[in-house]
Design a protein around this motif. Structure first.
Motif, PDB file in Angstrom:
ATOM      1  N   ILE A   1       1.770  19.002 -17.920  1.00  0.00           N
ATOM      2  CA  ILE A   1       0.787  20.028 -18.293  1.00  0.00           C
ATOM      3  C   ILE A   1       1.387  21.421 -18.156  1.00  0.00           C
ATOM      4  CG2 ILE A   1      -1.392  21.085 -17.591  1.00  0.00           C
ATOM      5  CD1 ILE A   1      -2.398  18.254 -16.962  1.00  0.00           C
ATOM      6  N   VAL A   2       2.089  21.682 -17.045  1.00  0.00           N
ATOM      7  CA  VAL A   2       2.676  23.001 -16.831  1.00  0.00           C
ATOM      8  C   VAL A   2       3.771  23.282 -17.867  1.00  0.00           C
ATOM      9  CG1 VAL A   2       4.095  24.332 -15.201  1.00  0.00           C
ATOM     10  CG2 VAL A   2       2.099  23.084 -14.383  1.00  0.00           C
ATOM     11  N   LYS A   3       4.544  22.274 -18.208  1.00  0.00           N
ATOM     12  CA  LYS A   3       5.631  22.454 -19.163  1.00  0.00           C
ATOM     13  C   LYS A   3       5.101  22.819 -20.555  1.00  0.00           C
ATOM     14  CE  LYS A   3       9.516  19.971 -21.154  1.00  0.00           C
ATOM     15  NZ  LYS A   3      10.190  18.677 -21.226  1.00  0.00           N
ATOM     16  N   HIS A   4       3.971  22.282 -20.919  1.00  0.00           N
ATOM     17  CA  HIS A   4       3.439  22.497 -22.267  1.00  0.00           C
ATOM     18  C   HIS A   4       2.435  23.644 -22.353  1.00  0.00           C
ATOM     19  CE1 HIS A   4       5.366  18.647 -23.006  1.00  0.00           C
ATOM     20  NE2 HIS A   4       5.350  19.012 -24.285  1.00  0.00           N
ATOM     21  N   ILE A   5       2.240  24.354 -21.294  1.00  0.00           N
ATOM     22  CA  ILE A   5       1.307  25.508 -21.346  1.00  0.00           C
ATOM     23  C   ILE A   5       2.084  26.791 -21.416  1.00  0.00           C
ATOM     24  CG2 ILE A   5      -0.358  26.826 -20.005  1.00  0.00           C
ATOM     25  CD1 ILE A   5      -1.671  24.291 -19.226  1.00  0.00           C
TER      26      ILE A   5
ATOM     27  N   ILE B   1       2.109  14.148 -14.332  1.00  0.00           N
ATOM     28  CA  ILE B   1       1.043  14.713 -15.166  1.00  0.00           C
ATOM     29  C   ILE B   1       1.000  16.234 -15.004  1.00  0.00           C
ATOM     30  CG2 ILE B   1      -1.471  14.823 -15.466  1.00  0.00           C
ATOM     31  CD1 ILE B   1      -0.328  12.316 -16.651  1.00  0.00           C
ATOM     32  N   VAL B   2       1.081  16.704 -13.753  1.00  0.00           N
ATOM     33  CA  VAL B   2       1.063  18.148 -13.500  1.00  0.00           C
ATOM     34  C   VAL B   2       2.278  18.808 -14.150  1.00  0.00           C
ATOM     35  CG1 VAL B   2       1.276  19.902 -11.686  1.00  0.00           C
ATOM     36  CG2 VAL B   2      -0.320  17.998 -11.411  1.00  0.00           C
ATOM     37  N   TYR B   3       3.456  18.214 -14.013  1.00  0.00           N
ATOM     38  CA  TYR B   3       4.672  18.750 -14.631  1.00  0.00           C
ATOM     39  C   TYR B   3       4.517  18.814 -16.146  1.00  0.00           C
ATOM     40  CZ  TYR B   3       9.441  19.067 -16.300  1.00  0.00           C
ATOM     41  OH  TYR B   3      10.586  19.442 -16.952  1.00  0.00           O
TER      42      TYR B   3
ATOM     43  N   HIS C   1       0.819  -1.201   0.000  1.00  0.00           N
ATOM     44  CA  HIS C   1       0.000   0.000   0.000  1.00  0.00           C
ATOM     45  C   HIS C   1       0.861   1.262   0.000  1.00  0.00           C
ATOM     46  CE1 HIS C   1      -4.000  -1.627   0.124  1.00  0.00           C
ATOM     47  NE2 HIS C   1      -3.623  -2.508   1.031  1.00  0.00           N
ATOM     48  N   THR C   2       1.975   1.241   0.686  1.00  0.00           N
ATOM     49  CA  THR C   2       2.880   2.394   0.683  1.00  0.00           C
ATOM     50  C   THR C   2       3.456   2.632  -0.704  1.00  0.00           C
ATOM     51  OG1 THR C   2       3.439   1.979   2.998  1.00  0.00           O
ATOM     52  CG2 THR C   2       4.943   3.370   1.737  1.00  0.00           C
ATOM     53  N   ILE C   3       3.870   1.579  -1.367  1.00  0.00           N
ATOM     54  CA  ILE C   3       4.414   1.702  -2.723  1.00  0.00           C
ATOM     55  C   ILE C   3       3.330   2.179  -3.686  1.00  0.00           C
ATOM     56  CG2 ILE C   3       5.359   0.380  -4.662  1.00  0.00           C
ATOM     57  CD1 ILE C   3       6.882  -1.283  -2.559  1.00  0.00           C
ATOM     58  N   ASN C   4       2.105   1.697  -3.522  1.00  0.00           N
ATOM     59  CA  ASN C   4       1.005   2.151  -4.368  1.00  0.00           C
ATOM     60  C   ASN C   4       0.755   3.639  -4.188  1.00  0.00           C
ATOM     61  OD1 ASN C   4       0.521  -0.323  -5.502  1.00  0.00           O
ATOM     62  ND2 ASN C   4      -1.163  -0.848  -4.141  1.00  0.00           N
ATOM     63  N   LYS C   5       0.763   4.108  -2.950  1.00  0.00           N
ATOM     64  CA  LYS C   5       0.537   5.532  -2.691  1.00  0.00           C
ATOM     65  C   LYS C   5       1.648   6.379  -3.300  1.00  0.00           C
ATOM     66  CE  LYS C   5      -2.163   4.816   1.465  1.00  0.00           C
ATOM     67  NZ  LYS C   5      -2.271   4.991   2.907  1.00  0.00           N
ATOM     68  N   ILE C   6       2.892   5.934  -3.164  1.00  0.00           N
ATOM     69  CA  ILE C   6       4.017   6.675  -3.740  1.00  0.00           C
ATOM     70  C   ILE C   6       3.904   6.718  -5.255  1.00  0.00           C
ATOM     71  CG2 ILE C   6       6.521   6.630  -4.095  1.00  0.00           C
ATOM     72  CD1 ILE C   6       6.722   5.509  -1.215  1.00  0.00           C
ATOM     73  N   SER C   7       3.540   5.607  -5.873  1.00  0.00           N
ATOM     74  CA  SER C   7       3.448   5.576  -7.332  1.00  0.00           C
ATOM     75  C   SER C   7       2.308   6.447  -7.844  1.00  0.00           C
ATOM     76  CB  SER C   7       3.295   4.139  -7.831  1.00  0.00           C
ATOM     77  OG  SER C   7       2.072   3.593  -7.406  1.00  0.00           O
ATOM     78  N   ILE C   8       1.187   6.497  -7.130  1.00  0.00           N
ATOM     79  CA  ILE C   8       0.082   7.367  -7.530  1.00  0.00           C
ATOM     80  C   ILE C   8       0.513   8.825  -7.438  1.00  0.00           C
ATOM     81  CG2 ILE C   8      -2.216   8.195  -6.875  1.00  0.00           C
ATOM     82  CD1 ILE C   8      -2.858   5.289  -6.064  1.00  0.00           C
ATOM     83  N   LEU C   9       1.190   9.194  -6.351  1.00  0.00           N
ATOM     84  CA  LEU C   9       1.649  10.578  -6.190  1.00  0.00           C
ATOM     85  C   LEU C   9       2.674  10.959  -7.262  1.00  0.00           C
ATOM     86  CD1 LEU C   9       1.965  10.838  -2.315  1.00  0.00           C
ATOM     87  CD2 LEU C   9       0.259  11.925  -3.787  1.00  0.00           C
ATOM     88  N   MET C  10       3.581  10.055  -7.576  1.00  0.00           N
ATOM     89  CA  MET C  10       4.581  10.340  -8.611  1.00  0.00           C
ATOM     90  C   MET C  10       3.930  10.482  -9.990  1.00  0.00           C
ATOM     91  SD  MET C  10       7.471  10.708  -7.212  1.00  0.00           S
ATOM     92  CE  MET C  10       8.569  10.628  -8.601  1.00  0.00           C
TER      93      MET C  10
END
Length: 55
Positions: A51-55, A47-49, A33-42
């Motif tokens: 989007i910001v890079k291409h705007i 995705i945010v990076y 569960h810890t690895i799953n949470k880390i992978s979701i956050l990464m």
């Protein structure tokens, strides 16, 4: 198109679940569960990076 295809409620609530007192936990399950949470956050940070890079 299926109705629940973009339903992100399970992903959003994954971080805020209460622990089930009836469920037995062990080291492997907690680690998974810890690895799953880390992978979701990464993934979300990437995705945010992207989007910001291409705007």
């Amino acid at each position: 198109m299926k109705k629940g295809l973009f339903n992100l409620s399970e992903v959003a609530t994954y971080f805020f679940r209460k622990k089930d007192p009836n469920r037995k936990t062990n080291f492997n399950l907690r680690t998974m569960h810890t690895i799953n949470k880390i992978s979701i956050l990464m993934f979300l940070a990437g995705i945010v990076y992207f989007i910001v890079k291409h705007i």
